[in-house]
Design a protein around this motif. Structure first.
Motif, PDB file in Angstrom:
ATOM      1  N   ALA A 117      -4.500   5.046  -0.009  1.00 15.11           N
ATOM      2  CA  ALA A 117      -3.561   3.919   0.057  1.00 15.11           C
ATOM      3  C   ALA A 117      -2.683   4.008   1.304  1.00 15.11           C
ATOM      4  O   ALA A 117      -2.452   2.994   1.974  1.00 15.11           O
ATOM      5  CB  ALA A 117      -2.702   3.887  -1.207  1.00 15.11           C
ATOM      6  N   ILE A 118      -2.184   5.199   1.625  1.00 19.44           N
ATOM      7  CA  ILE A 118      -1.324   5.315   2.809  1.00 19.44           C
ATOM      8  C   ILE A 118      -2.142   5.119   4.079  1.00 19.44           C
ATOM      9  O   ILE A 118      -1.637   4.618   5.091  1.00 19.44           O
ATOM     10  CB  ILE A 118      -0.571   6.671   2.824  1.00 19.44           C
ATOM     11  CG1 ILE A 118       0.659   6.575   3.740  1.00 19.44           C
ATOM     12  CG2 ILE A 118      -1.471   7.799   3.270  1.00 19.44           C
ATOM     13  CD1 ILE A 118       1.760   5.698   3.237  1.00 19.44           C
ATOM     14  N   ALA A 137       4.892   5.993   8.706  1.00 16.15           N
ATOM     15  CA  ALA A 137       4.872   7.414   9.053  1.00 16.15           C
ATOM     16  C   ALA A 137       5.924   8.190   8.271  1.00 16.15           C
ATOM     17  O   ALA A 137       5.692   9.323   7.840  1.00 16.15           O
ATOM     18  CB  ALA A 137       5.097   7.589  10.555  1.00 16.15           C
ATOM     19  N   VAL A 138       7.095   7.581   8.069  1.00 18.04           N
ATOM     20  CA  VAL A 138       8.156   8.230   7.287  1.00 18.04           C
ATOM     21  C   VAL A 138       7.694   8.472   5.856  1.00 18.04           C
ATOM     22  O   VAL A 138       7.835   9.575   5.311  1.00 18.04           O
ATOM     23  CB  VAL A 138       9.441   7.378   7.294  1.00 18.04           C
ATOM     24  CG1 VAL A 138      10.462   7.950   6.310  1.00 18.04           C
ATOM     25  CG2 VAL A 138      10.050   7.329   8.684  1.00 18.04           C
ATOM     26  N   TYR A 160       0.824  -1.208   0.000  1.00 17.86           N
ATOM     27  CA  TYR A 160       0.000   0.000   0.000  1.00 17.86           C
ATOM     28  C   TYR A 160       0.861   1.263   0.000  1.00 17.86           C
ATOM     29  O   TYR A 160       0.494   2.275  -0.606  1.00 17.86           O
ATOM     30  CB  TYR A 160      -0.936  -0.005   1.205  1.00 17.86           C
ATOM     31  CG  TYR A 160      -2.166  -0.869   1.015  1.00 17.86           C
ATOM     32  CD1 TYR A 160      -3.089  -0.575   0.018  1.00 17.86           C
ATOM     33  CD2 TYR A 160      -2.399  -1.976   1.825  1.00 17.86           C
ATOM     34  CE1 TYR A 160      -4.220  -1.366  -0.165  1.00 17.86           C
ATOM     35  CE2 TYR A 160      -3.523  -2.780   1.652  1.00 17.86           C
ATOM     36  CZ  TYR A 160      -4.432  -2.460   0.655  1.00 17.86           C
ATOM     37  OH  TYR A 160      -5.545  -3.246   0.467  1.00 17.86           O
ATOM     38  N   VAL A 161       2.013   1.205   0.672  1.00 16.27           N
ATOM     39  CA  VAL A 161       2.926   2.358   0.664  1.00 16.27           C
ATOM     40  C   VAL A 161       3.402   2.638  -0.759  1.00 16.27           C
ATOM     41  O   VAL A 161       3.386   3.786  -1.231  1.00 16.27           O
ATOM     42  CB  VAL A 161       4.134   2.116   1.588  1.00 16.27           C
ATOM     43  CG1 VAL A 161       5.205   3.177   1.357  1.00 16.27           C
ATOM     44  CG2 VAL A 161       3.701   2.118   3.050  1.00 16.27           C
ATOM     45  N   ALA A 162       3.834   1.583  -1.458  1.00 12.52           N
ATOM     46  CA  ALA A 162       4.300   1.754  -2.838  1.00 12.52           C
ATOM     47  C   ALA A 162       3.181   2.265  -3.732  1.00 12.52           C
ATOM     48  O   ALA A 162       3.398   3.124  -4.596  1.00 12.52           O
ATOM     49  CB  ALA A 162       4.840   0.423  -3.370  1.00 12.52           C
ATOM     50  N   LEU A 163       1.983   1.751  -3.512  1.00 12.22           N
ATOM     51  CA  LEU A 163       0.823   2.188  -4.302  1.00 12.22           C
ATOM     52  C   LEU A 163       0.536   3.672  -4.047  1.00 12.22           C
ATOM     53  O   LEU A 163       0.218   4.423  -4.979  1.00 12.22           O
ATOM     54  CB  LEU A 163      -0.388   1.336  -3.938  1.00 12.22           C
ATOM     55  CG  LEU A 163      -1.559   1.297  -4.926  1.00 12.22           C
ATOM     56  CD1 LEU A 163      -1.110   0.794  -6.288  1.00 12.22           C
ATOM     57  CD2 LEU A 163      -2.672   0.409  -4.375  1.00 12.22           C
ATOM     58  N   ALA A 164       0.650   4.097  -2.798  1.00  8.52           N
ATOM     59  CA  ALA A 164       0.431   5.506  -2.459  1.00  8.52           C
ATOM     60  C   ALA A 164       1.433   6.400  -3.172  1.00  8.52           C
ATOM     61  O   ALA A 164       1.092   7.484  -3.666  1.00  8.52           O
ATOM     62  CB  ALA A 164       0.537   5.694  -0.946  1.00  8.52           C
TER      63      ALA A 164
END
Length: 436
Positions: free
Chosen positions: A174-175, A196-197, A155-159
């Motif tokens: 996504a995030i 969070a980063v 989801y981080v990569a998608l965001a």
């Protein structure tokens, strides 16, 4: 559990004791423990010690026919190569997993999800968003059937992709999902910290400097958390502290505090070089180039950029540079290198938003100016776009060749015409009116 809590010292001691107690014939259990030890090495930044451990896990997994051990070992090796900046080698390992992790009907098994998520983020770095999203969505679906917390990084990569595509609502959604998964997986705080980063990075990308600054203040970095150098007394593992400090430096650069950013980046660079973390070295050098450029030190900015490019070329990094926006594009245009790096720079510059897009945006903005009591001038629109991009007043002055007092006057006028009081409100109002 000790490793998940970030206590690398206790985790190392427990793994070493377990290896001493397990009989030599218990090859499977010994390699499970060794894999945990390899993970600890990765967290402490020591990729050199981690590699033979994971290679042995793959060997034992294949010899004993244990697919899970083999897949985990291969996935860790892929992550290790990413850390070293060896992106093509990492892809080979992901492809290897996808060839192994299939059921009797040839369908990918749930454990293949970790490779798809990793591959998706790698393709994101190569700017192949279409393929990246396909891998990420399939990987997330598979991970929810096996180890749901593993979908967090997906989801981080998608965001990050959606933000790069200009889909802010999609990026925020996504995030948010990544954050929810990280919180739900309460065995460790490390995933919460990493999400969070990246959330702070997304704030920078959409011009929300206040949001990024809130992350810095909430992270404890400014309260004497210490440097990210190996051996620091912080309770967090080196790899996580490195991630935090790199983002902290990015925020400082965006705030126009280049000297403070360099104070963070210099020891980071020494540590990353000593640990063979070439991927981090490239990122740190790129940020140093931006920091030097922000304070007008063209010679050092160019030198740092040239070194970053030479190290990035074999892996073909793209988004690492492009996500830094126009300041990086300007820096790359000034960088003079030999072939094949020169061709690499040309490819990177072609990936930045085209000048035609800016012209189109200007035309669109003119159609919506009627919503304002008093339209923005062409110069004020230029200043507004740079405000949205997160530039400080000093950076705006340097780019547009304006005195600081003139920039402040333009910003003041913009606030008045948009009926706002601060930068974040100006960004939101500008997007609402379609001015950018």
């Amino acid at each position: 559990m000790a490793a998940l809590k970030g206590d690398t010292r206790e985790s190392t001691e427990l793994a070493s004791r377990a290896l001493q107690l397990l009989p030599a014939e218990s090859s499977f259990l010994r390699n499970v423990v060794a894999c945990n030890l390899g993970l600890v090495y990765m967290l402490t930044g020591d990729v050199g010690s981690a590699q033979p451990v994971f290679e042995e896990a793959v060997r034992v997994g294949r010899d004993t026919g244990n697919l899970m051990l083999t897949v985990i070992g291969l996935n860790r090796l892929a992550e290790l190569h990413l850390t070293r900046g060896q992106l093509h080698q990492a892809k080979d390992f992901y492809d290897w997993i996808l060839g192994l992790a299939v059921d009797a009907k040839g369908n990918l098994s749930p454990m293949a999800g970790m490779a798809l998520v990793g591959l998706g983020d790698l393709l994101r770095e190569w700017n192949d968003f279409k393929s990246a999203k396909r891998c990420l969505m399939e990987g997330i679906e598979l991970m929810t059937k096996w180890q749901e917390a593993g979908a967090t990084s997906g989801y981080v990569a998608l965001a990050r992709i959606k933000q790069a595509e200009g889909d802010q609502p999609g990026s925020i959604d996504a995030i948010k999902k990544a954050r929810q998964l990280a919180v739900a997986f309460d065995a460790t705080e490390l995933d919460d910290i990493e999400v969070a980063v990246y959330d702070a990075g997304l704030c920078l990308a959409r011009g929300d400097l206040e949001g990024a600054r809130r992350w810095v203040e909430g992270s404890g970095l400014t309260e004497g958390a210490g440097s990210a150098e190996a051996g620091d007394s912080s309770h967090l593992p080196y790899a996580v502290r490195e991630l935090q400090h790199i983002m902290w430096a990015r925020v400082l650069i965006a705030e126009g505090r280049a000297d403070e950013a360099l104070e963070i980046l210099d020891p980071l660079l020494l540590a990353a070089e000593g640990l063979g973390r070439t991927g981090s070295v490239v990122r740190i050098l790129a940020l140093k180039a931006l920091a030097f450029g922000a304070r007008g030190d063209t010679a050092r900015a160019t030198k740092s950029a040239e070194r970053a490019l030479s190290l990035a070329l074999p892996g073909g990094f793209v988004r690492l540079f492009v996500d830094e926006g126009e300041p990086m594009a300007r820096l790359l245009r000034r960088t003079v290198t030999d072939e094949p790096t020169r061709e690499y720079v040309r490819r990177l510059l072609a990936t930045f938003p085209a000048a035609e897009a800016a012209v189109s945006s200007k035309g669109k903005a003119s159609k919506t100016q009627g919503a304002l009591v008093e339209p923005l001038s062409d110069r004020e629109l230029e200043v507004l776009r740079l405000v949205v991009a997160g530039r400080s007043n000093r950076e705006i002055g340097e780019e547009l060749c304006l005195a600081m007092g003139t920039v402040k006057k333009h910003v003041y006028n913009i606030y008045g015409k948009l009926d706002v009081r601060r930068r974040t409100e100006a960004v939101g109002r500008a997007r609402e009116l379609g001015l950018i």
